[in-house]
Design a protein around this motif. Structure first.
Motif, PDB file in Angstrom:
ATOM      1  N   TRP A 149       0.805  -1.218   0.000  1.00  0.00           N
ATOM      2  CA  TRP A 149       0.000   0.000   0.000  1.00  0.00           C
ATOM      3  C   TRP A 149       0.837   1.268   0.000  1.00  0.00           C
ATOM      4  CZ3 TRP A 149       0.831   3.289   4.064  1.00  0.00           C
ATOM      5  CH2 TRP A 149       1.482   2.735   5.180  1.00  0.00           C
ATOM      6  N   TYR A 150       2.054   1.188   0.523  1.00  0.00           N
ATOM      7  CA  TYR A 150       2.963   2.344   0.608  1.00  0.00           C
ATOM      8  C   TYR A 150       3.606   2.665  -0.747  1.00  0.00           C
ATOM      9  CZ  TYR A 150       5.906  -1.737   0.751  1.00  0.00           C
ATOM     10  OH  TYR A 150       6.478  -2.952   0.434  1.00  0.00           O
ATOM     11  N   ARG A 151       3.231   1.901  -1.773  1.00  0.00           N
ATOM     12  CA  ARG A 151       3.805   2.102  -3.105  1.00  0.00           C
ATOM     13  C   ARG A 151       2.678   2.228  -4.137  1.00  0.00           C
ATOM     14  NH1 ARG A 151       7.227  -2.769  -5.082  1.00  0.00           N
ATOM     15  NH2 ARG A 151       5.125  -3.499  -5.614  1.00  0.00           N
ATOM     16  N   PRO A 152       1.871   3.268  -4.062  1.00  0.00           N
ATOM     17  CA  PRO A 152       0.789   3.421  -5.047  1.00  0.00           C
ATOM     18  C   PRO A 152       1.336   3.858  -6.402  1.00  0.00           C
ATOM     19  CG  PRO A 152       0.892   5.347  -3.641  1.00  0.00           C
ATOM     20  CD  PRO A 152       1.884   4.360  -3.077  1.00  0.00           C
ATOM     21  N   GLU A 153       0.801   3.283  -7.441  1.00  0.00           N
ATOM     22  CA  GLU A 153       1.169   3.669  -8.808  1.00  0.00           C
ATOM     23  C   GLU A 153       2.683   3.644  -9.039  1.00  0.00           C
ATOM     24  OE1 GLU A 153      -0.614   7.440  -9.503  1.00  0.00           O
ATOM     25  OE2 GLU A 153      -2.659   6.725  -9.179  1.00  0.00           O
ATOM     26  N   GLU A 261       5.582  -6.044   9.686  1.00  0.00           N
ATOM     27  CA  GLU A 261       5.027  -6.705   8.493  1.00  0.00           C
ATOM     28  C   GLU A 261       4.092  -5.762   7.738  1.00  0.00           C
ATOM     29  OE1 GLU A 261       4.253  -9.423   5.538  1.00  0.00           O
ATOM     30  OE2 GLU A 261       5.832  -9.427   7.057  1.00  0.00           O
ATOM     31  N   LEU A 262       3.380  -4.911   8.449  1.00  0.00           N
ATOM     32  CA  LEU A 262       2.472  -3.962   7.805  1.00  0.00           C
ATOM     33  C   LEU A 262       3.245  -2.907   7.014  1.00  0.00           C
ATOM     34  CD1 LEU A 262      -0.555  -3.248   7.546  1.00  0.00           C
ATOM     35  CD2 LEU A 262      -0.267  -1.747   9.538  1.00  0.00           C
ATOM     36  N   LEU A 263       4.398  -2.497   7.543  1.00  0.00           N
ATOM     37  CA  LEU A 263       5.183  -1.436   6.919  1.00  0.00           C
ATOM     38  C   LEU A 263       6.309  -1.956   6.027  1.00  0.00           C
ATOM     39  CD1 LEU A 263       5.523   0.848  10.076  1.00  0.00           C
ATOM     40  CD2 LEU A 263       3.907   1.123   8.190  1.00  0.00           C
ATOM     41  N   VAL A 264       6.834  -3.131   6.378  1.00  0.00           N
ATOM     42  CA  VAL A 264       7.938  -3.735   5.622  1.00  0.00           C
ATOM     43  C   VAL A 264       7.630  -5.212   5.409  1.00  0.00           C
ATOM     44  CG1 VAL A 264      10.454  -4.012   5.466  1.00  0.00           C
ATOM     45  CG2 VAL A 264       9.502  -2.162   6.852  1.00  0.00           C
ATOM     46  N   PRO A 265       6.742  -5.540   4.488  1.00  0.00           N
ATOM     47  CA  PRO A 265       6.381  -6.944   4.262  1.00  0.00           C
ATOM     48  C   PRO A 265       7.608  -7.814   4.020  1.00  0.00           C
ATOM     49  CG  PRO A 265       4.966  -5.481   3.004  1.00  0.00           C
ATOM     50  CD  PRO A 265       6.055  -4.624   3.555  1.00  0.00           C
ATOM     51  N   GLN A 266       7.669  -8.948   4.714  1.00  0.00           N
ATOM     52  CA  GLN A 266       8.855  -9.800   4.660  1.00  0.00           C
ATOM     53  C   GLN A 266       9.209 -10.219   3.235  1.00  0.00           C
ATOM     54  OE1 GLN A 266      10.979 -10.820   7.279  1.00  0.00           O
ATOM     55  NE2 GLN A 266      12.193 -11.422   5.505  1.00  0.00           N
ATOM     56  N   GLN A 267       8.232 -10.604   2.460  1.00  0.00           N
ATOM     57  CA  GLN A 267       8.503 -11.067   1.104  1.00  0.00           C
ATOM     58  C   GLN A 267       9.090  -9.950   0.238  1.00  0.00           C
ATOM     59  OE1 GLN A 267       5.165 -13.017  -0.709  1.00  0.00           O
ATOM     60  NE2 GLN A 267       6.200 -13.410  -2.644  1.00  0.00           N
ATOM     61  N   GLU A 268       8.518  -8.766   0.345  1.00  0.00           N
ATOM     62  CA  GLU A 268       9.007  -7.632  -0.436  1.00  0.00           C
ATOM     63  C   GLU A 268      10.373  -7.183   0.078  1.00  0.00           C
ATOM     64  OE1 GLU A 268       8.977  -4.533  -3.339  1.00  0.00           O
ATOM     65  OE2 GLU A 268       8.016  -6.502  -3.113  1.00  0.00           O
ATOM     66  N   PHE A 294      10.914   1.694   1.934  1.00  0.00           N
ATOM     67  CA  PHE A 294       9.846   1.504   2.915  1.00  0.00           C
ATOM     68  C   PHE A 294       9.713   2.733   3.825  1.00  0.00           C
ATOM     69  CE2 PHE A 294      11.550  -2.718   1.894  1.00  0.00           C
ATOM     70  CZ  PHE A 294      10.392  -3.364   1.465  1.00  0.00           C
ATOM     71  N   PRO A 295       8.516   3.024   4.329  1.00  0.00           N
ATOM     72  CA  PRO A 295       8.293   4.213   5.163  1.00  0.00           C
ATOM     73  C   PRO A 295       8.667   3.986   6.624  1.00  0.00           C
ATOM     74  CG  PRO A 295       6.225   3.071   4.871  1.00  0.00           C
ATOM     75  CD  PRO A 295       7.232   2.311   4.051  1.00  0.00           C
ATOM     76  N   ILE A 301      14.629  -1.384   9.360  1.00  0.00           N
ATOM     77  CA  ILE A 301      15.214  -2.175   8.261  1.00  0.00           C
ATOM     78  C   ILE A 301      16.328  -3.064   8.798  1.00  0.00           C
ATOM     79  CG2 ILE A 301      16.510  -2.067   6.105  1.00  0.00           C
ATOM     80  CD1 ILE A 301      13.571  -1.248   5.846  1.00  0.00           C
ATOM     81  N   ALA A 302      17.170  -2.500   9.650  1.00  0.00           N
ATOM     82  CA  ALA A 302      18.276  -3.282  10.214  1.00  0.00           C
ATOM     83  C   ALA A 302      17.754  -4.421  11.074  1.00  0.00           C
ATOM     84  CB  ALA A 302      19.195  -2.371  11.025  1.00  0.00           C
ATOM     85  N   ARG A 303      16.673  -4.166  11.808  1.00  0.00           N
ATOM     86  CA  ARG A 303      16.111  -5.222  12.647  1.00  0.00           C
ATOM     87  C   ARG A 303      15.537  -6.343  11.785  1.00  0.00           C
ATOM     88  NH1 ARG A 303      16.377  -6.932  18.027  1.00  0.00           N
ATOM     89  NH2 ARG A 303      15.154  -8.831  17.898  1.00  0.00           N
TER      90      ARG A 303
END
Length: 392
Positions: A149-153, A261-268, A294-295, A301-303
């Motif tokens: 969702w944090y990456r629209p268009e 996971e909501l902000l930095v989905p593991q797969q992505e 990611f926002p 990110i490091a964690r």
């Protein structure tokens, strides 16, 4: 009551109010007066008590109690600051909590009066039977969010725009989201992000999240995502933890995992990490590059990378240390209350759905203007202008 009338205040009350209040704001003369009043050698006037109430930041009515009371709300039993229970919350936090509870109470009653039904997602998940990935998926579905969702268009949102978007989806789902960096409009009473970053108040008709705007924008969006998880778990808390803490209580571990996971989905995240490595990047360079995607902060990110065993503990510790130092430096040089348009700042602090419901209730004659002013921190002149700003 005349302001020159004298009031006898028990010594136990003086000891109590000076212990729980902001005594640092008392002058040497104030202390001398209090010593005389405690000893019974003099009696304060109502006017003097009004002034002391303001300085101590305690309710005026406390001076008229027969004995001290425990005025710390039950929510403080759930405060999570490095896993330690709070000993005494500041008056700034207590007054902020009180004003948010008043808004929540009003929204709850408004919902009941209009025949609304309880929100089924509030408290719908249980701590000991919950998987972070499954809970995150349920939250995304309820809030109408895609995985990315944090990456629209095909472009990535900055943290502040991502926060605005996530807040908007929460509001549309019925979750009240309020934010401020001071107690009301009082710039002399800033909220300390070291004391709390956010809190969640659970109610099946009017769940409320408050975000401390004195925190960094990356901290604010992580706190919002964290408190969203608390809404689904039906557990109130006052939050001032960090994702970097490894020894959190089970509920904080779960809520942090959901927020991540909501902000930095593991797969992505894994896909982005592999892509950066394929380009020859490593360690700090990869973290810096992915933090632009990611926002969230570099620490989150490091964690993520540490939990996935992509970096060492030493690399993570260095990122965490540098991020903390950078945040402290930024915090000392900025303030939520400085600059900007008053009405734009005011409306950004208030949940728009709350303001719209309140305005409609006033127009219908169900709520008085006096109550509307109290709930929004406005007056006869500023309230109409606030509504114009919200509607614009």
């Amino acid at each position: 009551m005349s302001t020159t009338a004298q009031v006898s205040v028990p010594a136990s009350i003086w000891k109590w109010v000076t212990a729980i209040g902001s005594s640092r704001k008392l002058s040497p003369e104030d202390h001398r007066h209090i010593d005389r009043w405690m000893s019974g050698n003099a009696t304060p006037t109502v006017n003097q008590l009004v002034k002391l109430s303001s300085k101590l930041e305690v309710p005026f009515g406390y001076f008229f109690l027969a004995e001290p009371i425990d005025d710390i709300p039950a929510i403080f039993a759930h405060r999570t600051v490095q896993n330690s229970a709070i000993s005494r919350p500041s008056r700034n936090l207590l007054d902020t909590l009180d004003s948010m509870q008043a808004i929540q109470d009003w929204m709850r009653q408004d919902a009941i009066d209009h025949g609304d039904t309880p929100m089924p997602f509030v408290g719908s998940w249980h701590l000991h039977h919950t998987d972070a990935m499954e809970l995150t998926a349920a939250i995304r579905e309820q809030l109408a969010l895609t995985t990315t969702w944090y990456r629209p268009e095909s472009h990535y949102l900055t943290s502040d725009k991502a926060f605005t978007m996530l807040r908007k989806h929460c509001t549309e789902a019925g979750i009240i989201v309020m934010l401020n960096g001071t107690v009301g409009d009082n710039t002399h009473r800033p909220l300390d992000p070291h004391e709390f970053r956010a809190f969640a108040l659970i109610d099946e008709y009017a769940p409320l999240i408050f975000i401390n705007r004195a925190d960094s924008i990356n901290g604010q969006i992580f706190s919002l995502a964290h408190e969203i998880a608390h809404i689904w778990l039906g557990k109130e808390e006052i939050y001032n933890d960090e994702y970097q803490q490894a020894d959190n209580s089970p509920i904080e571990v779960l809520c942090n995992a959901v927020a991540a996971e909501l902000l930095v989905p593991q797969q992505e995240f894994s896909r982005q990490w592999r892509a950066a490595q394929a380009e020859g990047d490593a360690g700090y360079t990869v973290i810096d590059k992915i933090a632009q995607v990611f926002p969230v902060s570099h620490v989150v990110i490091a964690r993520r990378a540490l939990d996935s065993r992509l970096i060492s503990q030493d690399v993570y510790d260095r990122v965490a240390k540098e991020s903390t130092e950078q945040w402290e430096k930024h915090r000392k040089s900025s303030s939520d209350a400085s600059g900007g348009n008053y009405y734009s700042t005011k409306q950004s602090r208030l949940d728009h759905r709350f303001v719209e419901h309140l305005a409609a209730s006033v127009c219908e004659g169900q709520t008085s203007y006096t109550d509307a002013y109290r709930l929004t921190g406005t007056n006869r002149k500023t309230y109409p202008k606030l509504l114009e700003t919200v509607e614009a």
